[in-house]
Write a protein that holds these residues in place. Structure first.
Motif, PDB file in Angstrom:
ATOM      1  N   UNK A   1      12.875  12.644   2.595  1.00 18.89           N
ATOM      2  CA  UNK A   1      13.089  11.231   3.254  1.00 18.89           C
ATOM      3  C   UNK A   1      11.880  10.626   2.784  1.00 18.89           C
TER       4      UNK A   1
ATOM      5  N   UNK B   1       9.634   6.960   2.657  1.00 17.61           N
ATOM      6  CA  UNK B   1       9.057   6.051   3.731  1.00 17.61           C
ATOM      7  C   UNK B   1       7.936   4.927   3.151  1.00 17.61           C
TER       8      UNK B   1
ATOM      9  N   UNK C   1       4.645   2.929   4.452  1.00 18.51           N
ATOM     10  CA  UNK C   1       3.804   2.531   5.486  1.00 18.51           C
ATOM     11  C   UNK C   1       2.876   1.440   5.283  1.00 18.51           C
TER      12      UNK C   1
ATOM     13  N   UNK D   1      -0.827  -0.767   6.110  1.00 15.69           N
ATOM     14  CA  UNK D   1      -1.823  -0.755   6.666  1.00 15.69           C
ATOM     15  C   UNK D   1      -2.665  -2.058   6.655  1.00 15.69           C
TER      16      UNK D   1
ATOM     17  N   UNK E   1      -2.223   3.353   9.977  1.00 13.23           N
ATOM     18  CA  UNK E   1      -1.024   3.134   9.349  1.00 13.23           C
ATOM     19  C   UNK E   1       0.173   2.937  10.465  1.00 13.23           C
TER      20      UNK E   1
ATOM     21  N   UNK F   1       4.586   2.530  10.294  1.00 10.72           N
ATOM     22  CA  UNK F   1       5.958   2.775   9.593  1.00 10.72           C
ATOM     23  C   UNK F   1       6.437   1.079   9.327  1.00 10.72           C
TER      24      UNK F   1
ATOM     25  N   UNK G   1       1.589   2.132   1.373  1.00 15.02           N
ATOM     26  CA  UNK G   1       1.535   3.472   1.021  1.00 15.02           C
ATOM     27  C   UNK G   1       3.256   3.861   1.167  1.00 15.02           C
TER      28      UNK G   1
ATOM     29  N   UNK H   1       9.029  13.159   2.598  1.00 16.82           N
ATOM     30  CA  UNK H   1       8.974  14.110   3.456  1.00 16.82           C
ATOM     31  C   UNK H   1      10.312  14.906   2.989  1.00 16.82           C
TER      32      UNK H   1
ATOM     33  N   UNK I   1       4.445  18.324   6.628  1.00 15.26           N
ATOM     34  CA  UNK I   1       3.681  17.220   6.361  1.00 15.26           C
ATOM     35  C   UNK I   1       4.077  15.990   5.488  1.00 15.26           C
ATOM     36  N   UNK I   2       3.617  14.844   5.264  1.00 13.22           N
ATOM     37  CA  UNK I   2       4.009  13.918   4.352  1.00 13.22           C
ATOM     38  C   UNK I   2       3.090  13.885   3.087  1.00 13.22           C
TER      39      UNK I   2
ATOM     40  N   UNK J   1       1.594  11.567   0.241  1.00 12.43           N
ATOM     41  CA  UNK J   1       1.420  10.475   0.146  1.00 12.43           C
ATOM     42  C   UNK J   1       0.901   9.696  -1.138  1.00 12.43           C
ATOM     43  N   UNK J   2       1.486   8.426  -1.439  1.00 12.81           N
ATOM     44  CA  UNK J   2       0.664   7.855  -2.531  1.00 12.81           C
ATOM     45  C   UNK J   2      -0.374   7.446  -2.103  1.00 12.81           C
ATOM     46  N   UNK J   3      -1.257   6.932  -3.352  1.00  6.40           N
ATOM     47  CA  UNK J   3      -2.713   6.452  -3.099  1.00  6.40           C
ATOM     48  C   UNK J   3      -2.721   5.011  -2.407  1.00  6.40           C
TER      49      UNK J   3
END
Lengths: 116, 115
Positions: free
Chosen positions: B32, B34, B36, B38, B44, B46, B89, B93, B102-103, B105-107
Motif C-alpha cells: 500500500x 501513502x 503524508x 508535515x 505528520x 495522512x 513524505x 507498507x 512498519x512503514x 519512508x522516503x526522505x
C-alpha cells in the motif's frame, strides 16, 4: 478529540542526564511507534509496539528503551543522553490487523529535544 | 530490500503553479502506498493513500496514482496555494513475515509556495 499527545513538547538536557518522553493515544490503537526526525534523514524508527506489554527494535534503537505497560501509553526513555540524540521525536499509533496494511499512522506534534 | 525514493527538494513554486513530486519504490509483494504531509511545527498527517495497482488517491486537490508498471506514486496538484507549503513524505507498507507492520519512508520533499 486529542488523538496522539506527546509530552513534553520541548526539553533541553545535559549530556548524561536521563529522561522519559510520554506518548498517549485515545483511539484504542494496537500499534505504537517512536521515530526520530533529523535534517536530511527523514523519519527513522527507534522502537515500536504491536500491543500492550510488547516492544520491538526499529532501525536505530541504541541508547533508547521503551515500555508499553498500558495500551494507550508508549514511553521512550533515554538512559544517558548524548548530543547525537538531539532531534525531534515523533510518536505515532495505528489500528491493529483488522484493517490490514491500509490503516494510516496517526502522529503527535513531536518533542524537540536538545542535548548539550 | 524494500525502499522509497523521492525527488530531492526544496521545491519552490509560485501560487497557482502545477506541482509534481516524484516517488518511486521497490517492494516485494503488494504494498500500500501513502503520502503524508508535515506542516511547520506539526506532526505528520495522512494526505492520501492507494492500496492496489491503478488506484488513485485524492485529497485537498492533491492526487496520486499507484502505477505498478513503473513502480511509482507521484504526487500532483493542479494549482498550489501558499498554505500548501510543507514537507511531503511518500511511504509504503507491505506485508512482512513476523507481523512487522512498519512503514518504509522516503526522505521527504520540502515545498515552498510564494504568493
Amino acid at each position: 478529540n486529542a488523538g496522539v499527545t506527546q509530552t513534553p513538547k520541548f526539553r533541553v538536557l545535559k549530556t548524561g542526564q536521563s529522561m522519559t518522553l510520554l506518548c498517549a493515544q485515545d483511539m484504542n490503537h494496537e500499534y505504537m511507534y517512536w521515530y526520530r526526525q533529523d535534517p536530511g534523514m527523514g523519519l527513522r524508527l527507534i522502537h515500536y509496539s504491536v500491543g500492550e506489554g510488547t516492544t520491538a527494535k526499529g532501525e536505530v534503537p541504541d541508547g533508547y528503551n521503551v515500555s508499553r505497560l498500558k495500551k494507550q501509553n508508549f514511553l521512550l526513555g533515554l538512559e544517558s543522553a548524548a548530543p547525537s540524540q538531539t532531534s525531534v521525536y515523533f510518536c505515532a499509533s495505528r489500528q491493529g490487523t483488522g484493517g490490514g496494511n491500509n490503516q494510516p499512522q496517526h502522529f503527535g506534534d513531536g518533542t524537540r529535544l536538545s542535548i548539550l | 530490500g524494500d525502499s522509497v525514493t523521492q525527488m530531492e527538494g526544496p521545491v519552490t513554486l509560485s501560487e497557482e503553479a502545477f506541482l509534481t513530486i516524484n516517488c518511486t519504490y521497490t517492494a516485494t509483494g503488494y504494498p500500500s502506498l501513502f503520502w503524508y504531509v508535515q506542516y511547520p511545527g506539526e506532526g505528520l498527517q495522512l494526505l492520501l493513500k492507494a492500496t492496489k495497482a491503478d488506484d488513485k488517491g485524492s485529497n485537498k486537490g492533491f492526487e496520486a496514482t499507484y502505477r505498478k508498471e513503473t513502480t511509482s506514486f507521484h504526487l500532483e496538484k493542479g494549482s498550489v496555494q501558499v498554505s500548501d507549503s510543507a514537507v511531503y513524505f511518500c511511504a509504503l507498507s507491505v506485508n512482512n513475515a513476523g507481523n512487522n507492520r512498519k512503514l518504509i519512508w522516503g526522505l521527504g520533499t520540502s515545498l515552498a509556495v510564494n504568493p
